[in-house]
Design an enzyme around this catalytic site. Structure first.
Site, PDB file in Angstrom:
ATOM      1  N   CYS A  14       0.834  -1.203   0.000  1.00 11.20           N
ATOM      2  CA  CYS A  14       0.000   0.000   0.000  1.00 11.20           C
ATOM      3  C   CYS A  14       0.866   1.249   0.000  1.00 11.20           C
ATOM      4  O   CYS A  14       2.094   1.188   0.031  1.00 11.20           O
ATOM      5  CB  CYS A  14      -0.929   0.027   1.208  1.00 11.20           C
ATOM      6  SG  CYS A  14      -0.058   0.266   2.789  1.00 11.20           S
ATOM      7  N   CYS A  17       3.385   1.579   2.776  1.00  8.34           N
ATOM      8  CA  CYS A  17       4.631   0.830   2.568  1.00  8.34           C
ATOM      9  C   CYS A  17       5.618   1.690   1.784  1.00  8.34           C
ATOM     10  O   CYS A  17       6.804   1.771   2.121  1.00  8.34           O
ATOM     11  CB  CYS A  17       4.354  -0.458   1.796  1.00  8.34           C
ATOM     12  SG  CYS A  17       3.264  -1.620   2.635  1.00  8.34           S
ATOM     13  N   ASP A 434       9.422  26.360 -31.767  1.00  7.45           N
ATOM     14  CA  ASP A 434      10.560  26.728 -32.596  1.00  7.45           C
ATOM     15  C   ASP A 434      10.136  26.540 -34.056  1.00  7.45           C
ATOM     16  O   ASP A 434       9.334  25.659 -34.367  1.00  7.45           O
ATOM     17  CB  ASP A 434      11.755  25.834 -32.261  1.00  7.45           C
ATOM     18  CG  ASP A 434      12.967  26.158 -33.117  1.00  7.45           C
ATOM     19  OD1 ASP A 434      13.289  27.347 -33.249  1.00  7.45           O
ATOM     20  OD2 ASP A 434      13.559  25.216 -33.664  1.00  7.45           O
ATOM     21  N   ASP A 632      13.537  21.161 -31.824  1.00  6.82           N
ATOM     22  CA  ASP A 632      14.088  19.937 -32.419  1.00  6.82           C
ATOM     23  C   ASP A 632      15.251  19.372 -31.615  1.00  6.82           C
ATOM     24  O   ASP A 632      15.849  18.374 -31.993  1.00  6.82           O
ATOM     25  CB  ASP A 632      14.512  20.175 -33.868  1.00  6.82           C
ATOM     26  CG  ASP A 632      15.574  21.256 -33.999  1.00  6.82           C
ATOM     27  OD1 ASP A 632      16.128  21.663 -32.968  1.00  6.82           O
ATOM     28  OD2 ASP A 632      15.838  21.690 -35.130  1.00  6.82           O
ATOM     29  N   ASP A 636      18.262  23.851 -28.857  1.00  8.07           N
ATOM     30  CA  ASP A 636      17.184  24.320 -27.992  1.00  8.07           C
ATOM     31  C   ASP A 636      17.285  23.856 -26.548  1.00  8.07           C
ATOM     32  O   ASP A 636      16.349  24.042 -25.781  1.00  8.07           O
ATOM     33  CB  ASP A 636      15.839  23.852 -28.573  1.00  8.07           C
ATOM     34  CG  ASP A 636      15.600  24.394 -29.962  1.00  8.07           C
ATOM     35  OD1 ASP A 636      15.999  25.538 -30.221  1.00  8.07           O
ATOM     36  OD2 ASP A 636      15.035  23.667 -30.794  1.00  8.07           O
TER      37      ASP A 636
END
Length: 749
Positions: A14, A17, A434, A632, A636
């Site tokens: 759970c 835990c 871009d 791309d 960037d």
């Protein structure tokens, strides 16, 4: 030196835990970040190797009551592990059903069939029947369900109660109370010497049933990963010393020449050197149409060759292949936690202690103020509260949805590098695109042509072999265009380049000039007939290339970087979803606005250098906007890192961009829309899971405590409480599995 440790943890049941394991590891000196996933039973920890080693971490996990298992991404077989767990749960359930079922028949049938109670007691004394029930219950609790007691006791010792504590106290109390009644019946007040062996056994059996169904469902949630891992063939053929030999895929090394026949899976990544074919890359990029592969183009391991045959040189093998990195990214996304899960963990940390307090209050309330026999009422209600409140569903709410959602994303060519990206995507209020390589194709093409003194085939027969000698992007665009025409043979007898102006050549005995207007004008060529067309091109952001043959104007080519086919639809769909779109580029404003208009983008940031993109991202963020930057991945990285969500868009091979949160394997912007739609659907699923898990407990705990007894005269049987608890967990898992059916709108396909 900071290192990362990935390992499995068995025994977690759970959210408590998970929280306990995380706190245990985080408290160790030298440990940095720690993330534990309940569904995958995995943990990722960063640590300083100079201060601590993995064995110390494993020891701490063991002392917390769980079992750490070393895990190597390169040789682990998660499918086998899932199968072993499934069969173990199935075996435990079958034996538990046999024992608990027998006991349930013995204890419940006398209540349903008149006279059977007296008949059984005439065969054997009641003490003997109690002993039989004791014998049937004991193995269910302490053999098939022993893990609940082992971990529950560890939770109590560490003062961090969780689901196992509730199960242990619920079934253990019923067992202990019944055992005392069996051994010392005279110690109990009249009417209270009842046994609850069947309740204890059935509680454990129903919880084992829930665990078995969860295990089976968990295998289904990770099906996308298994599909990806099964894409790589076991064997391949390589060309060695002029002979084709079969080898194991693991034996292929960089530089080997691999032969691919029709219908085969491509073994590793590489570059085609001989032959051609069409390749189905849908499982890698999400694109349904096959892609043509000829000499010089890259192929990706795991994709399917169609009808042709070809040979390629291996460039990436083993863990460096695109397929291996995809699997790694999806697994990382499935094991990471979005912010919403941290809130759930904090709630779960206090939930179980509150439940224990409510169980104690319920017990003494019924004992003091309940009707006779009050002790019976107190025991039944306290057991029901303990059992029904087990927070299994809470612990499964987020990881099941993240696992299924990220797996579905992989099928669509969308890679979430971390689960948090899914939640962040749902809060985005502006998309910054871009231009080059994102909105546009990223490479110049011949998009228009005006002929003056030559046919198209005649013209390109002369200029294609000239431009083939140049590496300039415009020259490559001309050569690419000529490939689609039926050209005659040509011989270049002379070639001279003037940087910045153009080239002169003699082809098949004809003088060919290619370049700017100025280049032709200086050669005294009459070019006035082309001025109006050239002006029209420049006003629309396209570059004119002038061509003359034997001192006569032959043609003007329009060179531009066209927008991708899906850009306009993607931008319009984003705007319909209420997300404004902006474009950023280093190009001049005229070209930028022309491209933006074609793509349906009204806001443009032009003339921005690569280092300025991240500045623009932060400027938008300073205005209180949550920014998604899409690029791309080449120049960037700063902007991708600065954005609230960075999305790298590529062609299926550029996936190892560390700064991006999401990677689109296809270069089509329509994948961006799919990404946001899938993220929104996943977060809605998580929220619905939480609503169910918490509402279930809020509503049913008072019922288990006996709130409806004054109205109905009945209490919730602990066995029914266990069944309801299991159903709650199954609802959460089933609700998450619905994400496997996610389908984006047809126009985005």
């Amino acid at each position: 030196m900071t290192k990362e440790l990935n390992f499995k943890i068995t025994g977690m049941t759970c959210a408590n835990c998970v929280g306990r394991v995380e706190r245990t590891i985080a408290d160790l000196d030298g440990v940095g970040k720690i993330s534990v996933n309940l569904l995958t039973e995995s943990a990722t920890a960063t640590y300083e190797s100079s201060a601590i080693d993995p064995s110390t971490i494993f020891k701490a996990v063991t002392e917390a009551g769980y079992t750490p298992v070393e895990n190597s991404a390169k040789n682990s077989d998660s499918t086998t592990a899932d199968d072993l767990e499934y069969h173990k749960e199935k075996r435990n359930l079958i034996f538990a059903v046999c024992f608990a079922g027998t006991e349930l028949i013995l204890s419940m049938l006398p209540m349903l069939i008149p006279g059977l109670h007296h008949f059984l007691h005439s065969l054997l004394p009641i003490a003997t029947w109690h002993l039989i029930e004791f014998s049937l219950t004991t193995p269910v609790l302490f053999i098939f369900g022993r893990r609940f007691f082992r971990i529950g006791w560890a939770e109590i010792r560490q003062l961090s109660p969780g689901m196992n504590t509730l199960i242990m106290l619920g079934s253990g109390s019923a067992y202990l109370y019944s055992t005392m009644v069996m051994l010392f019946p005279d110690l109990f007040p009249a009417g209270t010497a009842n046994v609850y062996f069947e309740a204890a056994a059935v509680i454990i059996t129903l919880i084992l049933l829930g665990k078995f169904l969860e295990s089976r469902s968990k295998g289904r949630t990770s099906s996308a990963i298994r599909k990806l891992m099964q894409l790589q063939p076991k064997e391949a053929r390589i060309l060695k010393d002029g002979q084709i030999i079969e080898v194991k895929v693991g034996q292929i090394v960089v530089g080997d020449k691999v032969v691919v026949r029709p219908g085969e899976l491509i073994a590793v990544d590489g570059t085609v050197i001989d032959g051609s074919s069409w390749v189905d890359e849908s499982m890698i990029s999400g694109e349904s149409l096959p892609v043509e592969k000829i000499a010089g183009l890259e192929v990706v391991g795991g994709t399917i060759n169609a009808t042709g045959s070809f040979t390629f040189v291996a460039s990436r093998v083993g863990s460096e292949t695109v397929l291996a990195k995809i699997v790694e990214m999806v697994q990382n996304a499935q094991t990471s936690k979005p912010p919403i899960q941290h809130l759930a963990d904090r709630i779960a940390a206090v939930f179980v202690p509150i439940v224990l307090g409510l169980a104690v209050i319920t017990f003494f309330s019924w004992l003091i103020w309940g009707p006779e026999p009050s002790l019976n009422f107190a025991v039944v209600t306290a057991l029901s509260v303990l059992v029904i409140a087990c927070p299994c569903a809470m612990g499964l709410a987020t990881p099941t949805a993240i696992m299924v959602g990220s797996g579905k994303g992989a099928e669509l060519g969308i890679l979430y590098r971390k689960g948090a990206a899914m939640e962040a995507l749902t809060t985005i209020d502006v998309v910054l695109l871009d231009k080059t390589g994102t909105v546009t194709e990223g490479r110049p093409k011949v998009t228009a042509l005006k002929l003056f003194d030559q046919s198209e085939a005649e013209l390109f027969t002369l200029i294609s072999p000239v431009e083939a000698r140049s590496e300039h992007p415009i020259a490559r665009a001309v050569v690419e265009y000529g490939k689609h025409l039926k050209l005659s043979d040509a011989t270049v007898e002379f070639f001279q380049s003037s940087t910045g102006f153009g080239v002169d050549a003699i082809v098949n005995g004809k003088l060919v000039k290619i370049g700017s207007r100025k280049h032709l004008a200086e050669a005294q060529i009459d070019i006035e007939a082309g001025d109006s067309f050239a002006d029209e091109l420049m006003s629309s952001g396209k570059s004119p290339v002038w061509v003359a043959v034997d001192q006569k104007l032959a043609a003007i080519l329009a060179i531009s970087d066209p927008i991708k086919p899906g850009s306009l639809l993607a931008v319009n769909t984003l705007k319909q979803m209420g997300i404004p779109v902006m474009m950023i580029t280093g190009d001049n404003r005229l070209t930028a606005e022309t491209v933006a208009a074609e793509a349906g983008i009204s806001e443009v940031l032009a003339g921005i250098l690569p280092e300025g993109k991240s500045i623009e991202v932060r400027r938008l963020q300073s205005e209180g906007r949550r920014v998604m930057f899409v690029g791309d991945g080449i120049n960037d990285s700063p902007a991708l890192a600065a954005a609230d969500v960075g999305v790298a868009i590529g062609t299926g091979t550029d996936i190892a961009i560390e700064t991006a949160d999401v990677i689109l394997m296809s270069g089509d912007l329509r994948g961006l829309v799919k990404t946001i739609m899938l993220a929104r659907r996943t977060l809605r699923t998580i929220k619905l899971n939480f609503v169910w898990a918490y509402a279930y407990n809020i509503v049913l705990i008072p019922v288990a405590a006996g709130l409806l007894y004054p109205l109905t005269g009945h209490l919730l049987n602990p066995m029914l409480a266990a069944a309801a608890m299991s159903i709650s967990s199954l609802f959460v898992v089933s609700n998450s599995l619905r994400l496997r059916g996610f389908k984006p709108p047809e126009e985005l396909s």
